[in-house]
Design a protein around this motif. Structure first.
Motif, PDB file in Angstrom:
ATOM      1  N   GLN A  33       0.690  -0.919   0.389  1.00 44.02           N
ATOM      2  CA  GLN A  33       0.030   0.536  -0.221  1.00 44.02           C
ATOM      3  C   GLN A  33       1.276   1.118  -0.013  1.00 44.02           C
ATOM      4  O   GLN A  33       2.171   1.444   0.855  1.00 44.02           O
ATOM      5  N   MET A  53       1.034   5.387   0.437  1.00 39.77           N
ATOM      6  CA  MET A  53       0.807   6.830   1.249  1.00 39.77           C
ATOM      7  C   MET A  53       0.678   7.902  -0.295  1.00 39.77           C
ATOM      8  O   MET A  53       1.686   7.731  -0.406  1.00 39.77           O
ATOM      9  N   GLU A  54      -0.544   9.510  -0.134  1.00 45.51           N
ATOM     10  CA  GLU A  54      -0.084  10.081  -1.345  1.00 45.51           C
ATOM     11  C   GLU A  54       1.482  10.313  -1.457  1.00 45.51           C
ATOM     12  O   GLU A  54       2.370  10.675  -2.485  1.00 45.51           O
ATOM     13  N   ARG A 106       4.946   7.338   1.199  1.00 45.03           N
ATOM     14  CA  ARG A 106       5.537   6.097   2.484  1.00 45.03           C
ATOM     15  C   ARG A 106       4.529   4.756   1.709  1.00 45.03           C
ATOM     16  O   ARG A 106       3.564   5.208   1.285  1.00 45.03           O
ATOM     17  N   THR A 107       5.524   3.869   1.723  1.00 50.06           N
ATOM     18  CA  THR A 107       4.901   2.000   1.873  1.00 50.06           C
ATOM     19  C   THR A 107       5.469   1.608   2.645  1.00 50.06           C
ATOM     20  O   THR A 107       5.733   1.246   3.452  1.00 50.06           O
ATOM     21  N   GLN A 108       3.729   0.463   2.323  1.00 50.88           N
ATOM     22  CA  GLN A 108       4.267  -0.249   3.472  1.00 50.88           C
ATOM     23  C   GLN A 108       3.498  -1.545   3.205  1.00 50.88           C
ATOM     24  O   GLN A 108       2.329  -1.793   1.981  1.00 50.88           O
ATOM     25  N   TYR A 162      -4.519  -2.507  -3.393  1.00 52.16           N
ATOM     26  CA  TYR A 162      -2.661  -3.046  -3.266  1.00 52.16           C
ATOM     27  C   TYR A 162      -2.474  -3.487  -4.272  1.00 52.16           C
ATOM     28  O   TYR A 162      -2.555  -4.046  -5.240  1.00 52.16           O
TER      29      TYR A 162
END
Lengths: 246, 246
Positions: free
Chosen positions: A71, A73-74, A77-79, A100
């Motif tokens: 995933q 974020m704008e 940042r990724t997870q 995802y």
DNA sequence: CGAGAACTTGACTACAATCAAAGGTAGTGG
DNA sequence: CCACTACCTTTGATTGTAGTCAAGTTCTCG
């Protein structure tokens, strides 16, 4: 970047993931029906299998290779929210998009089904829905186990947790309780960081620290030898029977 | 601490969670069969519904109240891995234990089924298995959404994320796109900390900070007014349509 | 009204993030 | 075959966010 399609692949009976994938419980006639709607797709290492915004027109199983679910974020940042190993299922019946990004980490072969016919088969063939429920419950357990890692563990414990999981999921080690294990690390330091909620520098430092402390040895940068898995799992904060994580 | 049992409860037709729980898709006759194996149990606020080590002999739905799912490490660190609201399902068909502690946060009424007969019904009644699959996939999405919160968000974003979820799940606000929302906070600061992977002091500080910045108002310590939900969600780092979290 | 639990706030500390630079490794083309 | 490039990895120095320790305040309810 080219995607190869084969309209008919090897026989399901010979499939390496035959008894672990979504088709595991199917009888011969059910398998035959699945065989009619399946097709194979190959993806190269680094290639995106599905974008989170895409409308997915297929679902399927990883036959070989290693992929990740992430995933973003704008602000970038990724997870990483899941690892996909052979037999794992991709896509959600009854929902349009994917939510995802799915990315091939190594070369990947997928056994795909067009979504509509597969959804119809889910209704007509309870064995498929049953197996999918079982797999989804396992994934949910894995995701929750990982929430503990992300929320409460130190950087060192996070690395130890990841290596414990990879060591225990490695195909060559599966179902043997070996305490001395060697496994391939299909992830870059950055991918590890994205999985663990760390920066790549912290990952690198902690890997070095585990090596210094004799908990792991680096055969190469991407191949790890664990002389004492029980000790590594202790370092991960798991009790000896450990966390069962996807 | 006393658990009350009622062998027969209200009619399923009148049940407040009739069309959201695991029985949502059942026809009248299937409902009648379920009704024969169901019983109600009441739990008081603070009471443990299931211990992670327990062998569970039932599964069931939360009818009313609010409960939590938590994991604990040997040294006492705990991580909440799920919130249970009315209609949510507890227990895993086909597995002995629970893996998590389930605790009533408020008084809770549960609609329970003995495990064995329920497992048999899952096979004979596809509508139940179908609905359970759908709910499990939703929970998996929620768990993965939460992994992003735990792994990559700041303390302030975590609090804003939690409040956004609670505001949108509050029964009085459901399905109305109101931007001005008031909701009850059924969680202590410590429980919030356990959900967010923070300490209770950090939670308290960040709640104060959000209040100072006018993003929330405290009607009481456990009741929150959000004058501008869209702005709060922005503070959470979600894009405006937001994360759909359990 | 009093006791205990829940909460807030402050001072200080520590762990991991950030910023920065250099060392390795793999692949490409001259 | 070596030089060159691009990427991955390691290590160091510094900063900053959240954790820890410690009072002190405010609720709750018996």
């Amino acid at each position: 970047m080219n995607v190869q399609l084969k309209s008919a692949g090897p026989n399901c009976g010979d499939c390496p993931i035959r008894h672990r994938a979504v088709c595991a419980r199917c009888e011969a006639d059910e398998l035959a029906a699945l065989e009619k709607i399946k097709y194979y797709r190959n993806f190269e290492a680094g290639q995106t299998i599905v974008w989170s915004s895409d409308r997915m027109d297929f679902v399927g199983s990883v036959v070989s290779g290693f992929a990740t679910l992430t995933q973003t974020m704008e602000d970038g940042r990724t997870q990483m929210v899941g690892l996909l190993l052979p037999s794992d299922f991709v896509g959600r019946p009854g929902r349009e998009g994917s939510a995802y990004d799915v990315t091939a980490t190594t070369d990947v072969v997928m056994c795909c089904f067009h979504k509509k016919p597969f959804e119809q088969m889910m209704i007509s063939t309870p064995h498929i829905a049953q197996r999918l429920l079982e797999m989804t419950l396992d994934e949910l357990d894995a995701a929750r186990e990982w929430m503990l890692v992300l929320g409460r563990k130190t950087a060192r414990e996070k690395i130890a947790s990841l290596f414990s999981i990879l060591a225990r999921r490695d195909p060559k080690e599966i179902a043997n309780g070996a305490n001395d294990v060697t496994f391939d690390l299909a992830l870059t330091r950055e991918a590890m960081a994205d999985y663990l909620g760390l920066t790549l520098e912290t990952v690198s430092r902690q890997v070095s620290a585990l090596k210094r402390d004799g908990l792991i040895e680096l055969i190469s940068k991407r191949r790890i030898h664990v002389p004492d898995l029980a000790r590594l799992m202790e370092e991960a904060g798991d009790d000896s029977d450990g966390g069962h994580i996807a």
